[in-house]
Design an enzyme around this catalytic site. Structure first.
Site, PDB file in Angstrom:
ATOM      1  N   TYR A  36       0.830  -1.202   0.000  1.00 23.80           N
ATOM      2  CA  TYR A  36       0.000   0.000   0.000  1.00 23.80           C
ATOM      3  C   TYR A  36       0.858   1.243   0.000  1.00 23.80           C
ATOM      4  O   TYR A  36       2.032   1.223   0.383  1.00 23.80           O
ATOM      5  CB  TYR A  36      -0.987  -0.004   1.176  1.00 23.80           C
ATOM      6  N   CYS A  37       0.256   2.355  -0.449  1.00 20.85           N
ATOM      7  CA  CYS A  37       0.932   3.648  -0.547  1.00 20.85           C
ATOM      8  C   CYS A  37      -0.144   4.725  -0.537  1.00 20.85           C
ATOM      9  O   CYS A  37      -1.312   4.433  -0.274  1.00 20.85           O
ATOM     10  CB  CYS A  37       1.783   3.709  -1.815  1.00 20.85           C
ATOM     11  N   THR A  38       0.205   5.952  -0.828  1.00 19.91           N
ATOM     12  CA  THR A  38      -0.747   7.045  -0.678  1.00 19.91           C
ATOM     13  C   THR A  38      -1.927   6.924  -1.634  1.00 19.91           C
ATOM     14  O   THR A  38      -3.081   6.936  -1.215  1.00 19.91           O
ATOM     15  CB  THR A  38      -0.053   8.398  -0.887  1.00 19.91           C
TER      16      THR A  38
END
Length: 292
Positions: free
Chosen positions: A181-183
């Site tokens: 996951y990331c922004t």
């Protein structure tokens, strides 16, 4: 709150970058938009702010180009424009990993949507009964603002450090389901493809990243805010500008929380918090001002 902030990206081959840059910049300036857009041979990555009408007009204009027809934006609101100017920059990659064999346009890794991930976390395993390991692909100063407390956090200074960190720790993920996951989705998309390239199994990316997770799952299981690359600093689970975290709620290191018992942490919270800059540091300029 009257200002609409959007983040969006699309992996698509672009070969007219100088001309495209001038067209995009002219359109943004005509609409009085502020923010940053990155253009590279592999696609587009953008963070923009303006009124609902001007943002919608720009997205409609962008969709007229068939290469960007599938681009979808994540939205949040603020009282004021969190950018000082409008920039459109040409880059080698819209998110720098320096792994030229990874080409998301040619095929994405499997994705899990926010409601499904929430359900997996609620029940403690995926639908096949495997343990779920969350991998935070962001930089350390971003995870300090907030994260899934049990996620793997390698404390990297730039996205280019992630492959080496994974290579040294690959056994951790054996027999488990891994969700990167990331922004906003761009880094976790490349990360998931890299993990597949090195032979990791049961790999997923979080569709739309943290921002879409906040929108669709209400930020369940999340601690803190989400760092964003503008003057807001971070947004909370409602996608509103986030106040600074009280020190007792500060996310710790390597996926562990400062409100956990000391015997379970393996680090000293006071020492870790003393290393956190105030105010939040600027993003790594060598990586480009816009991440997702």
């Amino acid at each position: 709150m009257s200002i609409l902030n959007i983040s969006a990206y699309r992996f698509v081959s672009l070969d007219d970058l100088p001309v495209l840059r001038e067209r995009v910049l002219a359109q943004c300036e005509a609409l009085a938009l502020k923010g940053t857009i990155l253009l590279a041979p592999e696609g587009i990555n953008l963070f923009l702010a303006g009124s609902r009408e001007t943002i919608d007009a720009f997205i409609a204009w962008l969709h007229e180009d068939s290469r960007f027809a599938g681009l979808e934006a994540k939205e949040s609101l603020s009282e004021s424009v969190p950018f000082k100017r409008m920039r459109v920059r040409l880059k080698k990659e819209i998110i720098t990993l320096r792994r030229p064999t990874i080409r998301p346009e040619g095929g994405r890794a499997p994705a899990v949507d926010a409601p499904t991930l929430k359900r997996w976390l609620d029940q403690g395993h995926d639908d096949a009964g495997r343990d779920v390991v969350l991998l935070d692909t962001r930089n350390a100063y971003e995870t300090d603002a907030g994260m899934f407390p049990k996620a793997v956090d390698y404390r990297i200074a730039s996205f280019t450090e992630l492959p080496a960190a994974l290579a040294a720790d690959q056994s951790r993920y054996a027999g488990k389901t891994v969700v990167s996951y990331c922004t906003g989705g761009i880094r976790c998309e490349k990360a998931a493809l890299h993990m597949q390239d090195i032979g990791m199994k049961n790999v997923y990316q979080l569709e739309g990243g943290i921002l879409k997770y906040f929108e669709e799952a209400g930020g369940a299981h999340w601690q803190g805010g989400c760092f964003v690359f503008d003057e807001r600093g971070a947004v909370d689970k409602t996608l509103s500008p986030a106040p600074p975290l009280p020190s007792g709620e500060r996310v710790g290191v390597r996926g562990q929380s400062c409100d956990a018992p000391a015997s379970e942490r393996g680090f000293d919270c006071h020492s870790a918090q003393a290393l956190l800059p105030s105010p939040q540091p600027s993003p790594q300029r060598g990586e480009g001002e816009t991440h997702a």
